[in-house]
Design an enzyme around this catalytic site. Sequence first.
Site, short mmCIF file in Angstrom:
data_model
loop_
_atom_site.label_atom_id
_atom_site.label_comp_id
_atom_site.label_asym_id
_atom_site.label_seq_id
_atom_site.Cartn_x
_atom_site.Cartn_y
_atom_site.Cartn_z
N GLU A 1 65.71 12.55 29.03
CA GLU A 1 66.34 13.76 28.50
C GLU A 1 65.34 14.89 28.23
O GLU A 1 65.58 16.02 28.63
CB GLU A 1 67.14 13.42 27.23
N ASP B 1 65.11 17.66 19.74
CA ASP B 1 66.51 17.47 20.14
C ASP B 1 67.33 16.96 18.96
O ASP B 1 67.25 15.79 18.60
CB ASP B 1 66.55 16.47 21.32
N LYS C 1 76.76 4.63 23.56
CA LYS C 1 75.38 4.72 24.04
C LYS C 1 74.43 3.90 23.15
O LYS C 1 73.41 3.39 23.61
CB LYS C 1 74.97 6.19 24.03
N ASP D 1 74.56 14.56 31.75
CA ASP D 1 73.97 14.24 30.46
C ASP D 1 74.95 13.30 29.77
O ASP D 1 76.00 13.73 29.28
CB ASP D 1 73.78 15.54 29.65
#
Lengths: 637, 140
Positions: A168, A190, A67, A8
């Site tokens: 994800e 999330d 990211k 992850d």
Amino acid sequence: MSKIIGIDLGTTNSAVAVMEGGSPKVIPSAEGRNLIPSVVEPDKSLVGDVAKRQMVLNPQNTIYSVKRLMGRKMGDAEVKKTQGMVGYEIVAGKDDQARIKVKDKTYSPQEISAKILQKAKADAEAYLGEKVEKAVVTVPAYFNDAQRQATKQAGEIAGLTVERILNEPTAAALAYGLEKKKTETVAVYDLGGGTFDISILELGDNVYEVKATNGDTHLGGDDFDQRIIDHIAAEFKKDQGIDLKADKQALQRIKDAAEKAKVELSSSSETEINQPFITQSKDGQPLHLTMKLTRADLEKLVDELIDRTMGPVKDCLKDAKKEPKDIDVVILVGGQTRMPKIQQVVQDFFGKEPNKSVNPDEVVAVGAAVQAGVLMGDVTDVLLLDVTPLTLGIETLGGVMTPLIDRNTTVPTSKSQVFSTAADNQTSVEVNVLQGERPMAADNKSLGRFILDGIPPAPRGVPQVEVVFDIDANGILNVVARDKATNKEQKITIKGSTGLSDEEVEKITREAEKHAEEDKVKKEAVEAKNQADTLIFTAEKTLKDAKDKVKSQDKEEIEKKIKDLKDVLDKADKAELEAKTKDLSDALQKVGASLYQKPEEEKKSRSDESDRGSSTKKSGPGDKDKSGAQEGEVVEE
Amino acid sequence: MGKVKLENQLKRAVADYQNLKKRFDSEKLDYVKFANAVLLDKFLSVFDDLERAQIHLKDAGLNLVVTNFKNLLDSEGVAEIKVKGLAFDPTTMDCAELSAGPKDQVVKVIVKGYTLNGKVLRPARVKVGSGASKISDKKL
């Protein structure tokens, strides 16, 4: 084939997991934590916790939130926004791609991400003790082709072949094993450290389709922390007139305290923040920070933040052309979703309880490992091993349940134990196979019973009967009882010993908990009686064997005590039985000691008998060290 | 399902099991050495408070308490990380602030760091020199 790991690759933190023995396991980093902060200092090649610790010292060279730049161009709004919040320099590279400038070198976001992946790879290799060359890496569902390609390149730079780029939310669904069920619509909520994502998925027949995704790339747990910090500082200023935020050391302590308070308020309704000597008053007196914070206070502070997540949730549903009631399963991801209020808001909106049993910080990495397992051929139905839902055992003297295979033992498995007889010249034993969690045989379910006969007559405690329980992979239980002297055996096969519904298992377990106290008393009473009974037998045998070698007054004393004990054997309570048993045992030991003072050869023969007679332990292969009552006896006929 | 596939799965399962056993043995050793790490880390924050109190109160009795606490930590294998005056090292230190002083050198320890049996239990939180010279308090 080497192992494939699941990674992850997060904005704030990353995690790595692998399939092991058919189930996913999160791999701890070299620093001993399950999470790797996604922070890199490329000049000195520092990654994770170590890089994070020198961030203040070295802000221009410490890269975080990389990211946000993956596969993006300088003109992207997200890059502009990131530029405003980070301490390092973002410059334009080839084709206007976002690049990071550290000292006089420029790095692509891929290269920086590769450092994180490299660390994940190294940690996994250290843990597994073998080379790792392949990985499944997760990306947000909204990542476009360029961003996915960049993530794949990052893996290659790190020396990993990226076998699959996985969304994800899909990973989260895999972590919950949802792919095995029928077609379902899943919502994944999330809320991570710095980003919020909501996705609607449709799963079925090994096809996962992301129907819609939405979110807020600048909303996360860090904002929650900030609200608490601001609150603490404001309260302190109101009370003491001093701004703690101006004092960097004090601010650091409030930050730690705020995070601790936030975590504590997820499990308790109130917490106390105590930071003694946090600063000094104007006249040099030490000042302490003491403050109570309730869960309600916290909820008020962050109410607006939670509210902000609901807009994207509604939009996402609209895009997916779904209503809240169409959602079959809701999954929570990200550490911040441990907050009860968030769970409540999500539950109220969707009208069903969200799944939260897998650690929300690790659920994406776990799902990536599950996908890696599928690619390795590890995850198939064949390897889904069953467990015994309840304890299996047999009935022994006094109606006691003696367990052989404990509940939750993975099958196939096999256990054996040696038992003996309860009476002199007993030539057969009955084996009553039991299932359940209660200590007394009668309260458990009897799965079957059989008799083993033909045991040669012998004093009690001498014959050795081995009982073997064997459960195969299909849950079929074979019970064999074998007399070790004659090798004569009897057996029974019981089908479906594991085939209970969840409700049945739960009911039985609940019963056992409910009756735990009274059951314990009952069992102890039986044990006390068994012990007394064994001692009477031993005492009588000692007297008989020793004959006139025992002084007559000792003999009378022991006989009297035997009688005392026999008189109360069936009616006394546990305490009285134990007291009288101890009386007799003490008297017997006195006699035993005096017998040892006799001549050599006599002493030898006495001690053999006394050993056999008075010991509460009996030797025999597989025989466990147990209390006298249970020891070695199969139920009398 | 093919026989070869099943055989591979069996091999992998057995290998996983054997590796697990090996790791279990090595983790058992680590466990004995580091089982108390979480508890000791919690103690450390109270120990910090005691030391802070001592700086202000300078009480002889409290001094004894601090010494006893220190000895207890010592006997459990907890040792203070010496950082003062050294160059900043992110493996054992956490830089909380920059201040005037020799570049990249630890100028002040804000919260002491500790190791447990040689492994970092908590990094030291330090103030690191920025290279700028200290501005004098004295007014001209």
